[in-house]
Design a protein around this motif. Structure first.
Motif, PDB file in Angstrom:
ATOM      1  N   GLU A 169       0.764  -1.305  -0.023  1.00 52.51           N
ATOM      2  CA  GLU A 169      -0.037   0.076  -0.031  1.00 52.51           C
ATOM      3  C   GLU A 169       0.902   1.153   0.067  1.00 52.51           C
ATOM      4  N   GLU A 170       2.062   1.299   0.584  1.00 53.06           N
ATOM      5  CA  GLU A 170       2.836   2.543   0.451  1.00 53.06           C
ATOM      6  C   GLU A 170       3.582   2.741  -0.859  1.00 53.06           C
ATOM      7  N   PHE A 171       3.256   2.004  -1.971  1.00 51.80           N
ATOM      8  CA  PHE A 171       3.634   2.453  -3.245  1.00 51.80           C
ATOM      9  C   PHE A 171       2.329   2.264  -4.368  1.00 51.80           C
ATOM     10  N   PRO A 172       1.690   3.300  -4.298  1.00 50.95           N
ATOM     11  CA  PRO A 172       0.399   3.153  -5.048  1.00 50.95           C
ATOM     12  C   PRO A 172       0.946   3.268  -6.524  1.00 50.95           C
ATOM     13  N   CYS A 173      -0.306   2.872  -7.398  1.00 50.26           N
ATOM     14  CA  CYS A 173       0.049   2.896  -8.805  1.00 50.26           C
ATOM     15  C   CYS A 173      -0.117   4.270  -9.427  1.00 50.26           C
ATOM     16  N   VAL A 174       0.300   4.533 -10.569  1.00 51.16           N
ATOM     17  CA  VAL A 174       0.053   6.006 -11.098  1.00 51.16           C
ATOM     18  C   VAL A 174      -1.097   6.114 -12.165  1.00 51.16           C
ATOM     19  N   SER A 175      -2.011   6.961 -12.505  1.00 49.48           N
ATOM     20  CA  SER A 175      -2.837   7.106 -13.577  1.00 49.48           C
ATOM     21  C   SER A 175      -2.300   7.804 -14.700  1.00 49.48           C
ATOM     22  N   GLU A 176      -2.873   7.631 -15.875  1.00 47.10           N
ATOM     23  CA  GLU A 176      -2.297   8.229 -17.060  1.00 47.10           C
ATOM     24  C   GLU A 176      -2.166   9.895 -16.742  1.00 47.10           C
ATOM     25  N   ALA A 177      -3.190  10.301 -16.039  1.00 49.88           N
ATOM     26  CA  ALA A 177      -2.928  11.885 -15.578  1.00 49.88           C
ATOM     27  C   ALA A 177      -1.663  12.149 -14.671  1.00 49.88           C
ATOM     28  N   ASP A 178      -1.487  11.173 -13.750  1.00 43.86           N
ATOM     29  CA  ASP A 178      -0.393  11.344 -13.036  1.00 43.86           C
ATOM     30  C   ASP A 178       1.002  11.274 -13.636  1.00 43.86           C
ATOM     31  N   LEU A 179       1.043  10.309 -14.632  1.00 44.15           N
ATOM     32  CA  LEU A 179       2.184  10.065 -15.792  1.00 44.15           C
ATOM     33  C   LEU A 179       2.634  11.280 -16.255  1.00 44.15           C
ATOM     34  N   HIS A 180       1.493  12.097 -16.870  1.00 47.26           N
ATOM     35  CA  HIS A 180       1.673  13.313 -17.281  1.00 47.26           C
ATOM     36  C   HIS A 180       2.415  14.476 -16.701  1.00 47.26           C
ATOM     37  N   ILE A 181       2.158  14.583 -15.346  1.00 49.08           N
ATOM     38  CA  ILE A 181       2.744  15.334 -14.646  1.00 49.08           C
ATOM     39  C   ILE A 181       4.368  15.008 -14.185  1.00 49.08           C
ATOM     40  N   HIS A 182       4.344  13.653 -14.103  1.00 54.80           N
ATOM     41  CA  HIS A 182       5.786  13.042 -13.745  1.00 54.80           C
ATOM     42  C   HIS A 182       6.646  13.227 -14.887  1.00 54.80           C
ATOM     43  N   MET A 183       6.205  12.784 -15.986  1.00 57.52           N
ATOM     44  CA  MET A 183       6.921  12.772 -17.157  1.00 57.52           C
ATOM     45  C   MET A 183       7.429  14.142 -17.714  1.00 57.52           C
ATOM     46  N   LYS A 184       6.643  15.061 -17.492  1.00 59.83           N
ATOM     47  CA  LYS A 184       6.875  16.503 -17.876  1.00 59.83           C
ATOM     48  C   LYS A 184       8.213  16.925 -16.942  1.00 59.83           C
ATOM     49  N   GLU A 185       8.040  16.529 -15.626  1.00 64.14           N
ATOM     50  CA  GLU A 185       9.077  16.841 -14.709  1.00 64.14           C
ATOM     51  C   GLU A 185      10.399  16.321 -14.987  1.00 64.14           C
ATOM     52  N   LEU A 186      10.330  14.981 -15.656  1.00 61.30           N
ATOM     53  CA  LEU A 186      11.487  14.227 -15.991  1.00 61.30           C
ATOM     54  C   LEU A 186      11.870  14.467 -17.354  1.00 61.30           C
ATOM     55  N   GLN A 187      11.320  15.248 -18.295  1.00 61.03           N
ATOM     56  CA  GLN A 187      11.555  14.876 -19.440  1.00 61.03           C
ATOM     57  C   GLN A 187      12.793  15.916 -20.044  1.00 61.03           C
ATOM     58  N   ASN A 188      13.230  16.621 -19.430  1.00 61.61           N
ATOM     59  CA  ASN A 188      14.561  17.193 -19.573  1.00 61.61           C
ATOM     60  C   ASN A 188      15.771  16.763 -18.855  1.00 61.61           C
ATOM     61  N   GLU A 189      15.437  15.762 -18.210  1.00 57.38           N
ATOM     62  CA  GLU A 189      16.569  15.121 -17.400  1.00 57.38           C
ATOM     63  C   GLU A 189      17.475  13.850 -17.772  1.00 57.38           C
ATOM     64  N   SER A 190      18.687  13.587 -17.456  1.00 59.31           N
ATOM     65  CA  SER A 190      19.510  12.529 -18.012  1.00 59.31           C
ATOM     66  C   SER A 190      18.715  11.514 -16.973  1.00 59.31           C
ATOM     67  N   THR A 191      17.900  10.653 -17.141  1.00 63.27           N
ATOM     68  CA  THR A 191      17.468   9.551 -16.291  1.00 63.27           C
ATOM     69  C   THR A 191      16.438   8.717 -17.087  1.00 63.27           C
ATOM     70  N   VAL A 192      15.881   7.816 -16.483  1.00 59.89           N
ATOM     71  CA  VAL A 192      15.134   6.768 -17.163  1.00 59.89           C
ATOM     72  C   VAL A 192      13.739   6.401 -16.329  1.00 59.89           C
ATOM     73  N   LEU A 193      12.736   6.258 -17.087  1.00 62.54           N
ATOM     74  CA  LEU A 193      11.416   5.810 -16.219  1.00 62.54           C
ATOM     75  C   LEU A 193      11.137   4.489 -16.613  1.00 62.54           C
ATOM     76  N   LEU A 194      10.858   3.632 -15.516  1.00 59.69           N
ATOM     77  CA  LEU A 194      10.898   2.265 -15.629  1.00 59.69           C
ATOM     78  C   LEU A 194       9.342   1.843 -15.361  1.00 59.69           C
ATOM     79  N   PHE A 195       8.785   1.095 -16.261  1.00 58.96           N
ATOM     80  CA  PHE A 195       7.180   0.682 -16.070  1.00 58.96           C
ATOM     81  C   PHE A 195       6.931  -0.754 -15.630  1.00 58.96           C
ATOM     82  N   HIS A 196       6.446  -1.006 -14.613  1.00 53.46           N
ATOM     83  CA  HIS A 196       5.610  -2.247 -14.432  1.00 53.46           C
ATOM     84  C   HIS A 196       4.463  -2.118 -15.348  1.00 53.46           C
TER      85      HIS A 196
END
Ligand SMILES: [Zn+2]
Length: 464
Positions: A169-196
């Motif tokens: 329960e301490e690691f809830p899943c994200v919705s498509e709307a959440d992902l837009h927020i997070h991906m916007k935040e990460l898009q110019n970073e040198s990083t990687v987003l891993l998806f289950h």
């Protein structure tokens, strides 16, 4: 003062870009732990110029020397669920299988790695306990977007998110709307987003198959996690990535071969997408899983033999980039072994220490080379975790992480071989080929089979 030198020589060393091993002599500066010279011949100690006779020296002879393996998907669960696994036992298990770096998943520990404070809690718990190097993935959960950039600055290698309930329960899943927020935040970073990459069945159109409801049958469980759940998730991921094309995305533990066409299309469109699969999807098949054995339960599930063959083909083609363990243990009670309750059991397979032998045993039947193995287990996993230039290859300037390995030796998988905490695994009873003799981290031995594994050795792992 001259620096302390270590030399590893052998007739069968896996140098970068080679399908097969060749003779090599590798010199290591122990003060930095880095490779400083590689010569393409097998040396003997007597040939050293006089005055150099006191340097530390290992002759691997005819044994194979591989770069230390990088397992980019491991759940060490400490602190919080340390009775499931821990840094000490997990990294010892890893070292016994030739792994020199593990990348810890952000969930199943309490706290999860979703803020810098939580990362510090994990680092404190890990300090002094690690036999291999350990790096950390961070977590993307609803509402933690302001923590992402600070986590990158604090050294995490990328972020994992779930598109379906994670199981804790301490690691809830994200919705498509959440992902837009997070991906916007990460898009110019040198990083990687891993998806289950599984979405809930309520969002898929498939009907439950008419398998019986017997919870001890593997088929009952399999029918609850159809391939469509992965296919729909991966369609969503590639659609999102079109909107944030500068963000590197990665699919963890691909099981469903029917998602391969979407991945092929995405890659050929130039999306910066990588994909991993796991030892269990390549080495086990659903048809052979006995009734009442929850040791085989994982999410997504192990599927049938033709699915497995397609995964192998995709791996060899490069459509699947790398292979990891997804070592995800729990305490025996949660595995519901006595009841044989596959439906009620925790999903996760314990693998640390066995991966190299598993992949070699199955792969050599299918004609894979040692070069392929190194590529899938060291080079590409190291790239995935942002460790290229440091880990995953035997090259000047890289960390001197080695595995000395006997590719012909056979062994039967028994409980007493397991170095991980909870001694149960889907692989018990299997006969595997390939035995690790020694594992070295930055030029120093961290596992030695001839010394009962760890006798006289100490944990030398760093937090990367
Ligand atoms: Zn996992």
């Amino acid at each position: 003062m001259t620096s302390e030198i270590f030399v590893l020589t052998g007739r069968n060393v896996m140098l970068p870009g080679c399908a097969d091993p060749q003779a090599a002599t590798i010199k290591v500066d122990l003060s930095t732990g880095k490779i400083i010279d590689i010569q393409s011949h097998h040396a003997n100690k007597e040939s050293l110029p006089s005055g150099n006779q006191n340097i530390r020296w290992v002759d691997a002879g005819d044994k194979i020397v591989l770069p230390g393996l990088v397992d980019a998907h491991v759940h060490l669960n400490e602190p919080g669920r340390t009775d499931w696994e821990g840094f000490w036992t997990g990294t010892r298990a890893a070292a016994s299988g030739g792994i020199t770096t593990v990348v810890d998943m952000p969930l199943n520990s309490i706290p999860p790695t979703t803020t810098v404070d939580n990362l510090e809690t994990k680092r404190t718990a890990a300090a002094g306990q690690c036999w291999t190097d350990v790096a950390f993935w961070g977590g993307v959960i609803p509402g933690n977007e302001s923590h992402l950039k600070p986590l990158i600055s604090a050294g995490i290698k990328g972020f994992k998110c779930f598109l379906i309930e994670s199981g804790v329960e301490e690691f809830p899943c994200v919705s498509e709307a959440d992902l837009h927020i997070h991906m916007k935040e990460l898009q110019n970073e040198s990083t990687v987003l891993l998806f289950h990459a599984e979405v809930d069945r309520s969002t898929t159109s498939s009907e439950r198959s008419d398998a019986t409801d017997d919870p001890t049958l593997y088929g009952t469980y399999l029918s609850t996690r159809p391939e469509e759940m992965e296919v729909n998730a991966i369609s969503l991921i590639t659609k999102l990535q079109e909107a944030y094309p500068s963000l590197r995305c990665h699919i963890v533990h691909l099981s469903a071969s029917s998602a391969l066409p979407i991945i092929r299309a995405a890659k050929s469109r130039g999306l910066n997408l990588t994909v991993e699969t796991c030892f269990h999807y390549l080495c086990l098949s659903a048809n052979e899983i006995p009734k009442g054995h929850p040791e085989f339960k994982c999410c997504p599930p192990i599927r049938d033999d033709s699915n497995r063959n397609s995964l192998w083909q995709a791996l060899r083609e490069g459509l699947i980039d790398c292979v990891v363990s997804d070592h995800s243990p729990c305490v025996t009670e949660l595995k519901k072994l006595e009841e044989g309750d596959i439906m009620g059991a925790w999903g996760g397979i314990s693998t640390l220490g066995l991966g190299l032998s598993l992949l070699w045993t199955e792969g050599r039947k299918r004609g894979v080379t040692l070069g392929d193995i190194v590529n899938w287990l060291s080079e590409r996993t190291s790239h995935l975790a942002g460790l290229s230039g440091k880990k995953g290859q035997l090259k000047v300037g890289y960390d001197a992480d080695f595995v000395i390995w006997d590719p012909e030796a056979e062994f039967k998988v028994t409980k007493d071989l397991f170095k991980f905490k909870n001694k149960l695994s889907a692989y018990e009873g299997m006969v595997l080929t390939g035995v690790v003799q020694q594992t070295l981290l930055r030029g120093r031995v961290i596992y030695d089979k001839s010394r009962n594994g760890f006798e006289g050795l100490s944990p030398l792992g760093n937090l990367l």
